[in-house]
Design an enzyme around this catalytic site. Sequence first.
Site, PDB file in Angstrom:
ATOM      1  N   CYS A 201      -3.461   4.067  22.626  1.00 11.12           N
ATOM      2  CA  CYS A 201      -3.041   2.766  22.927  1.00 11.12           C
ATOM      3  C   CYS A 201      -1.685   2.885  23.640  1.00 11.12           C
ATOM      4  CB  CYS A 201      -3.121   1.694  21.945  1.00 11.12           C
ATOM      5  SG  CYS A 201      -4.505   1.800  21.289  1.00 11.12           S
TER       6      CYS A 201
ATOM      7  N   HIS B 117       2.591  -3.660  19.711  1.00  3.67           N
ATOM      8  CA  HIS B 117       1.087  -3.263  20.111  1.00  3.67           C
ATOM      9  C   HIS B 117       0.159  -4.180  19.231  1.00  3.67           C
ATOM     10  CE1 HIS B 117      -2.425  -1.435  20.317  1.00  3.67           C
ATOM     11  NE2 HIS B 117      -2.430  -0.675  19.195  1.00  3.67           N
TER      12      HIS B 117
ATOM     13  N   GLU C  77      -8.254   4.634  27.419  1.00  2.94           N
ATOM     14  CA  GLU C  77      -8.763   5.415  26.354  1.00  2.94           C
ATOM     15  C   GLU C  77     -10.377   5.147  26.239  1.00  2.94           C
ATOM     16  OE1 GLU C  77      -8.163   5.007  22.181  1.00  2.94           O
ATOM     17  OE2 GLU C  77      -6.560   3.585  22.632  1.00  2.94           O
TER      18      GLU C  77
HETATM   19  N1  CAA Z   1      -9.114 -14.338   2.612  1.00  4.26           N
HETATM   20  C1  CAA Z   1      -7.960 -14.084   3.222  1.00  4.26           C
HETATM   21  N2  CAA Z   1      -7.744 -12.922   3.563  1.00  4.26           N
HETATM   22  C2  CAA Z   1      -8.512 -11.672   3.170  1.00  4.26           C
HETATM   23  C3  CAA Z   1      -9.784 -12.123   2.560  1.00  4.26           C
HETATM   24  C4  CAA Z   1     -10.172 -13.470   2.135  1.00  4.26           C
HETATM   25  N3  CAA Z   1     -11.293 -13.703   1.708  1.00  4.26           N
HETATM   26  N4  CAA Z   1     -10.520 -10.962   2.310  1.00  4.26           N
HETATM   27  C5  CAA Z   1      -9.532  -9.965   2.662  1.00  4.26           C
HETATM   28  N5  CAA Z   1      -8.312 -10.560   3.051  1.00  4.26           N
HETATM   29  C6  CAA Z   1      -7.172  -9.942   3.456  1.00  4.26           C
HETATM   30  C7  CAA Z   1      -6.853  -8.585   2.989  1.00  4.26           C
HETATM   31  O1  CAA Z   1      -6.106  -8.692   1.750  1.00  4.26           O
HETATM   32  C8  CAA Z   1      -6.285  -7.776   4.118  1.00  4.26           C
HETATM   33  O2  CAA Z   1      -4.703  -8.248   4.153  1.00  4.26           O
HETATM   34  P1  CAA Z   1      -3.509  -7.627   3.735  1.00  4.26           P
HETATM   35  O3  CAA Z   1      -3.542  -6.258   4.697  1.00  4.26           O
HETATM   36  O4  CAA Z   1      -2.508  -8.465   4.196  1.00  4.26           O
HETATM   37  O5  CAA Z   1      -3.530  -7.361   2.458  1.00  4.26           O
HETATM   38  C9  CAA Z   1      -7.011  -8.026   5.299  1.00  4.26           C
HETATM   39  O6  CAA Z   1      -7.542  -9.180   5.036  1.00  4.26           O
HETATM   40  C10 CAA Z   1      -7.952  -6.987   5.905  1.00  4.26           C
HETATM   41  O7  CAA Z   1      -8.649  -6.671   4.729  1.00  4.26           O
HETATM   42  P2  CAA Z   1      -8.865  -5.391   4.227  1.00  4.26           P
HETATM   43  O8  CAA Z   1      -7.606  -4.647   3.707  1.00  4.26           O
HETATM   44  O9  CAA Z   1     -10.082  -5.205   3.124  1.00  4.26           O
HETATM   45  O10 CAA Z   1      -9.251  -4.302   5.500  1.00  4.26           O
HETATM   46  P3  CAA Z   1     -10.662  -4.235   6.433  1.00  4.26           P
HETATM   47  O11 CAA Z   1     -11.606  -3.692   5.770  1.00  4.26           O
HETATM   48  O12 CAA Z   1     -10.724  -5.534   7.183  1.00  4.26           O
HETATM   49  O13 CAA Z   1     -10.358  -3.183   7.600  1.00  4.26           O
HETATM   50  C11 CAA Z   1      -8.850  -2.007   8.940  1.00  4.26           C
HETATM   51  C12 CAA Z   1      -8.825  -3.393   8.171  1.00  4.26           C
HETATM   52  C13 CAA Z   1      -8.978  -0.923   8.325  1.00  4.26           C
HETATM   53  C14 CAA Z   1      -7.416  -2.185   9.658  1.00  4.26           C
HETATM   54  C15 CAA Z   1     -10.009  -2.186   9.932  1.00  4.26           C
HETATM   55  O14 CAA Z   1      -9.927  -3.399  10.429  1.00  4.26           O
HETATM   56  C16 CAA Z   1      -9.996  -1.040  10.905  1.00  4.26           C
HETATM   57  O15 CAA Z   1     -10.291   0.297  10.824  1.00  4.26           O
HETATM   58  N6  CAA Z   1      -9.495  -1.297  12.246  1.00  4.26           N
HETATM   59  C17 CAA Z   1      -9.443  -0.321  13.241  1.00  4.26           C
HETATM   60  C18 CAA Z   1      -8.064   0.499  13.140  1.00  4.26           C
HETATM   61  C19 CAA Z   1      -6.850  -0.279  13.216  1.00  4.26           C
HETATM   62  O16 CAA Z   1      -6.869  -1.235  14.036  1.00  4.26           O
HETATM   63  N7  CAA Z   1      -5.766   0.266  13.147  1.00  4.26           N
HETATM   64  C20 CAA Z   1      -4.380  -0.232  13.486  1.00  4.26           C
HETATM   65  C21 CAA Z   1      -3.402   0.871  13.425  1.00  4.26           C
HETATM   66  S1  CAA Z   1      -4.018   1.983  14.704  1.00  4.26           S
HETATM   67  C22 CAA Z   1      -3.528   1.375  16.297  1.00  4.26           C
HETATM   68  O17 CAA Z   1      -2.737   0.402  16.153  1.00  4.26           O
HETATM   69  C23 CAA Z   1      -4.221   1.990  17.489  1.00  4.26           C
HETATM   70  C24 CAA Z   1      -5.315   0.872  17.797  1.00  4.26           C
HETATM   71  O18 CAA Z   1      -5.258   0.065  18.679  1.00  4.26           O
HETATM   72  C25 CAA Z   1      -6.749   1.241  17.010  1.00  4.26           C
END
Ligand code: CAA
Length: 390
Positions: free
Chosen positions: A111, A233, A79
């Site tokens: 993906c 994945h 992609e």
């Molecule tokens: N200590 C430990 N853990 C912590 C923490 C700390 N101080 N602060 C936050 N966390 C944890 C949170 O609790 C959370 O864990 P849980 O989900 O288990 O509760 C984790 O860290 C992530 O934190 P946030 O929920 O605040 O999320 P984020 O801002 O890091 O964003 C995301 C996460 C939305 C997935 C972002 O990384 C993103 O947009 N990624 C791209 C999209 C993606 O990968 N999607 C996956 C499905 S789509 C797919 O699979 C296709 C592909 O390859 C893209």
Amino acid sequence: MKIGIDKMGFATSQYVLQMNDLAQRRGVDPDKFSKGLLLNALSIAPITDDIITLGASAADSVLTEEDRAAIDMVIVATESSIDQSKAAAVYVHNLLGIQPFARSVEMKEACYSATAALDYARLHIEKHPQSKVLVIAADIAKYGIGTPGESTQGAGSIAMLISAEPHILELNDNTLAQTRDIMDFWRPNYSTTPFVNGMYSTKQYLDMLKTTWTEYQKRFGTSLADFSAFCFHLPFPKLALKGFNKIMDKSLPTDLQEKLKENFDKSILYSQQIGNIYTGSLFLGLLSLLENSQNLVAGDKIAFFSYGSGAVAEIFTGKLVNGFRDYLQPSRLEALKERTVLSVADYEKLFFEEAELDEKGNATFTDYKTGPFALKEICDHQRIYGKSND
Ligand code: CAA
């Protein structure tokens, strides 16, 4: 006839960004990345390393002259396309010196498409048992500076040689796909980075896993008890861990539950050091599992969950072949430590550099470190690839 993965090659970029450095620079608790996402480092590709160079490098590391003479189809699943018309597979076919009477195409569905490519390859070999198909999954996951996805970027490629009587994994023909028209992650032609509904995408990933796996078990009369490992994945390993917990059957004997968890932990080791490589990440998980797990034996069955945003998911399975370890390398974790560590400022420059074309469509590049192949220049709007040391 047994058909499946005969060889597996891997390539990633020569530069790495440590998650702790990114956390510090972005003012985020480092535990958020190391525990919240289960990520330690991301591979960062310079402008001279793209899906062509990474894909060719991954394949070149495992192909013999006999393979190059037998391959009659090259599929690049990606992609991160570099051209809207010409298939990446055509460039790769040339760089690898594959015999001319071959079909070369590119496939796309976020993906997921490498999974469709594997099935296409399997059906082709079924009709033409003497031929071999090269399936390459190559991507550069680039979300942008300061975006929520920034911590889940990465770059790399997995190459799989598909043949009859394979040496690593026999593919089972029981596969089940699911399609849902959703907007969780997409990249319009005018944008170099994707648009992402991050939280929604994670929910869809998990729901597609649950519903596809439930239907798969029903249709094919199987269950988790039949498997030694489940590969997912891996957009980031923590999401796959949530998936693993979702499919875990607590009524299984404790030793099987422990074996499945131990193998899950082995399957995420490479991704934890590389990040997301989109189409290749499921297969990077398989490589990591096979090169790091001590408890797998020939005959063990492995289940796979493939997910591509948009969205298409698929469950398929395979069986390890006698002597599979002889066709793999020892763990690559030490080799990954040899990548050059970038400061956050250097990563920001290197990863997001765009070609500066003159009025004639020419561009030259800094001589960055790459694997065996590099993008040398753009000449008259044509991308020129070659051996990196030429
Ligand atoms: N200590 C430990 N853990 C912590 C923490 C700390 N101080 N602060 C936050 N966390 C944890 C949170 O609790 C959370 O864990 P849980 O989900 O288990 O509760 C984790 O860290 C992530 O934190 P946030 O929920 O605040 O999320 P984020 O801002 O890091 O964003 C995301 C996460 C939305 C997935 C972002 O990384 C993103 O947009 N990624 C791209 C999209 C993606 O990968 N999607 C996956 C499905 S789509 C797919 O699979 C296709 C592909 O390859 C893209």
